[in-house]
Write an enzyme that holds these catalytic residues in place. Structure first.
Site, short mmCIF file in Angstrom:
data_model
loop_
_atom_site.label_atom_id
_atom_site.label_comp_id
_atom_site.label_asym_id
_atom_site.label_seq_id
_atom_site.Cartn_x
_atom_site.Cartn_y
_atom_site.Cartn_z
N LEU A 64 0.79 -1.22 -0.04
CA LEU A 64 -0.04 -0.07 0.09
C LEU A 64 1.06 1.28 0.15
CD1 LEU A 64 -2.66 -1.14 2.74
CD2 LEU A 64 -2.89 -1.21 0.44
N ARG A 65 2.15 1.29 0.40
CA ARG A 65 3.02 2.15 0.54
C ARG A 65 2.98 3.11 1.57
NH1 ARG A 65 6.92 -0.10 -2.70
NH2 ARG A 65 6.35 -0.08 -4.92
N ASP A 307 1.07 -8.84 -6.43
CA ASP A 307 2.33 -8.25 -6.00
C ASP A 307 2.21 -6.97 -6.50
OD1 ASP A 307 4.77 -8.08 -5.34
OD2 ASP A 307 5.97 -8.95 -6.88
N HIS A 311 4.04 2.97 -8.20
CA HIS A 311 5.15 3.77 -8.05
C HIS A 311 4.56 5.12 -8.58
CE1 HIS A 311 8.55 1.45 -6.96
NE2 HIS A 311 8.12 0.48 -7.82
#
Lengths: 427, 317
Positions: A64-65, A307, A311
């Site tokens: 999820l960052r 996966d 970005h």
């Protein structure tokens, strides 16, 4: 709220069947299939005529960052993307910043999810070692009681085989699932492409298959030694599939997944240094892709995952070896799965089982099943929706897709999480 | 491969020069013929032609280089272009500027051509994909991918001494795995129709699948040199010992160093080439390097004419 989903084609991944029938949910659970429970009054009726009704998808590897890299993605942005794509449960590996190696971080993530509106269930995977440094064990019992469903060292190596052995033993003592992405860090070196004719032609630092298989062989031996129930994530090599098949035949408590994109792309797709196709593990050969597909069909590979690695645009706007690996894949998981059925690799219920009941079972989470008494996590699909895959249309904050311009069939119409509509395509 | 599209314009003319792969025989022949016409310029008292007058060439070197950088500078000057050379390995990038920002900033100085050397394979393609229309990109070496002007000056040298490629056996010896020069040479020799291309190296210096580029593999120097007309030596970088690719310089020289005795395994009129800078006593014996069969210094001279040719064909279109 009571929901009546009528006239849909129910795809049942548990009994591997498809039946035209109705589903009834209350504010939380599935309370009826085929006929409503006594005194059921629907607050809302969804006409699913010509649509498919499947359990919400379970994605065992999603970044999820958040916390840490909110310029790439946030809990809110990525769980909304999950909901819009029929994913109702997702697991996040411990390599957030800070690392999921203590209960406070677990609580932070769950708090973030409820603040964002609980678009899906988030399951945390705790770290096996403190700060993923591979030296000291984490408080695994504490992580378990705070809700972690498994333990992993994510992409980071252990300092020694001894530490890895101890970590697996200790996890086994707490009956915690261990998740490993097999990787020999020396053999990986600074590689960015599968070692073969393509990496040689492009002059790219290469990753040989032994970088995965040597580690996997050792990891399987450690499973035999420690008895730790272990799931191997994101396999990429034909030989890895053989090794898992053999380990299962030997009765070892192992399971495996591979990323959906590995079933479609190979190193030939790198073209002229296409950074959207830079992944770790790398896209491998056509033989590897076929072996992974065979493994998914015969059950050696238990489940598929996205996966997902969103970005910001700059991460891929540079020469290939300097770009960041990973693809934004929540938005493409389901359409690619449906394509597997279209291609005839498996029946539709079989494909759906690899994304629902299979991962739910091995992770030990209540999901992936449309029987009475189960969580009302449901995805309704319009199979006749045709569209072009465009990164700019992604709900995810990450627009980095290697499937730009692909034709997709089938799109999520409605997603229900715990009896609550979290996504509706018309809304 | 769609490499043609990026390098060639709609008329099939060179727009960028990024790699030999994907180019065809007419384009390579045109480069060699154009270079031929420039050799006379470089021999004149006034060594200038006005082909690129008013144009500006930016040499961006992210890796250190002496001879490639100098010959590109001279080539541009002899075509009457204005030249800006930036050694960026110590400048902008160490301050954290992205490569794309570097391109945009230098492009804002009204540049007509970029000559780029960068440690990342694919960096020249990246430049070509992001410069404004009308700006040309020349690859002066990208990672371990290609070094096309070096390969073309080598082809020019071979053609100068041997005339016809179709009868030639060519051996490339040394660190093929890490060599962008070798990859470009292999493509060029196959496109120009060489009879056979061999690569000779210890196994650790031969990349996996190199035979798919159209070469025969040899692990033994004497066997590999038999009946060869052109011997191309590659530079062996010292750091290869540290990476455990080789045991020692001494053992390498004992097995793969080019001595006169070994050169005698090749055809008697074989020529010896080296893209430089050479390590005397590591990959090549001094007496061979300075001997009658060596054409190493001619390569450097021809390098200017070949680079003038490629510059005039791209920017001078």
């Amino acid at each position: 709220m009571n929901i009546h989903i009528k006239n849909g084609l129910l795809i049942d991944p548990v009994n591997l069947s498809q039946t035209k029938t109705d589903v009834y949910t209350d504010g939380k659970l599935i309370v009826g299939v085929g006929k409503p429970p006594a005194n059921f009054k629907a607050n809302q009726t969804i006409d699913a005529h010509n649509h498919w009704v499947i359990p919400g998808l379970v994605d065992c590897q999603v970044r999820l960052r958040e916390p840490g890299q909110v310029h790439k993605g946030t809990i809110e942005s990525e769980t909304q993307a999950a909901a819009a794509n029929g994913i109702t449960s997702l697991c996040i590996p411990p390599d957030t910043q800070p690392v999921i190696d203590n209960t406070a971080v677990v609580e932070l993530i769950h708090h973030g999810n409820s603040k964002a509106g609980n678009h899906c269930h988030i399951y945390t995977i705790g770290a096996l070692s403190q700060n993923l440094a591979g030296e000291q064990l984490t408080n695994m019992a504490g992580l378990k009681s705070s809700g972690c469903i498994a333990l992993s060292n994510a992409k980071q190596p252990f300092n020694s085989n001894l530490v890895q052995r101890r970590a697996m033993e200790y996890a086994e003592g707490h009956k915690m699932l261990v998740i490993i992405q097999p990787r020999d860090h020396d053999l990986y070196a600074n590689g960015c492409a599968h070692e073969g004719a393509i990496s040689t032609r492009l002059g790219l630092p290469s990753i040989p298959e032994v970088a995965e298989t040597a580690a996997l062989a050792k990891d399987i031996e450690l499973v035999a030694q420690t008895g730790a129930r272990t799931h191997f994530g994101q396999l990429s090599c034909a030989r890895s599939v053989d090794m898992i098949r053999q380990a299962k035949a030997n009765g070892l408590p192992v399971t495996a997944d591979c990323a959906m994109h590995q079933l479609f792309l190979t190193d030939h797709d790198l073209g002229e240094f296409d950074t959207s196709k830079l992944t770790i593990p790398p896209l491998r050969s056509q033989l590897d892709r076929q072996a992974l597909r065979d493994g998914v069909v015969d059950g050696t590979i238990d489940c598929l995952c996205s996966d997902h690695q969103p970005h910001e645009i700059d991460a891929k706007l540079c020469p290939f070896p300097s770009a960041e690996p990973g693809i934004s894949s929540l938005d493409t998981l389901l359409p690619l799965a449906l394509r597997l059925a279209e291609e005839g690799l498996m029946t539709l219920p079989e494909v759906i089982s690899r994304l629902t009941i299979n991962p739910a079972k091995l992770l030990g989470i209540p999901a992936g099943n449309l029987s009475i008494g189960e969580w009302a996590d449901i995805c309704i699909i319009d199979p006749d929706a045709h569209y072009l895959c465009l990164g700019q249309d992604f709900i995810s904050k990450g627009k980095n897709t290697p499937f730009e311009g692909w034709d997709f069939n089938g799109r999520v119409k409605t997603t229900i999480v715990a009896g609550r509509i979290v996504y509706n395509s018309s809304s | 491969m769609s490499k043609n599209n990026l390098q060639l314009d709609e008329n099939g003319k060179l727009k960028h020069f990024l790699g030999i792969e994907g180019l065809n025989l007419p384009v390579l022949t045109e480069i060699l013929d154009t270079a031929e016409s420039f050799t006379s310029v470089t021999e004149r008292t006034v060594k200038k032609v006005p082909i690129l007058r008013g144009k500006t060439v930016a040499n961006l070197f992210f890796e250190p280089s002496t001879r490639t950088r100098s010959t590109f500078e001279l080539a541009a000057q002899r075509l009457s272009a204005d030249v800006l050379t930036l050694n960026l390995n110590t400048s902008a990038t160490s301050k954290g500027e992205s490569l794309l920002d570097t391109i945009r900033n230098i492009e804002a100085m009204q540049i007509d051509m970029f000559v780029i050397r960068h440690q990342d394979s694919g960096s020249a393609h990246f430049f070509a994909q992001h410069v404004k229309p009308g700006v040309s990109v020349l690859n002066a070496g990208d990672g371990q991918h290609e070094h096309p002007t070096q390969a073309m000056l080598d082809m020019f040298t071979i053609r100068h001494f041997k005339k016809d490629f179709s009868q030639l056996r060519v051996a490339i010896i040394g660190d093929i795995a890490h060599s962008r020069v070798a990859r470009s040479q292999i493509h060029a020799l196959n496109i120009l129709g060489a009879a056979e291309v061999r690569v000779i190296a210890p196994k650790t210096l031969l990349p996996v699948g190199i035979e798919s580029l159209g070469v025969h593999l040899y692990n033994n120097l004497e066997q590999g040199l038999k009946d060869v007309d052109v011997v191309i030596m590659l530079r062996l970088q010292k750091e290869r010992m540290r990476g455990a690719l080789l045991p020692s310089e001494k053992e390498y020289f004992n097995l793969f160093g080019l001595t006169q005795e070994r050169l005698n395994c090749a055809n008697p009129d074989a020529i010896v080439m080296h893209p430089g800078p050479a390590n005397r006593g590591v990959e090549i014996e001094s007496s061979v390097m300075d001997g009658p069969q060596s054409v190493i210094l001619q390569q450097v001279t021809f390098g200017i004419a070949v680079r003038m040719a490629v510059m005039s064909m791209t920017v001078g279109r």
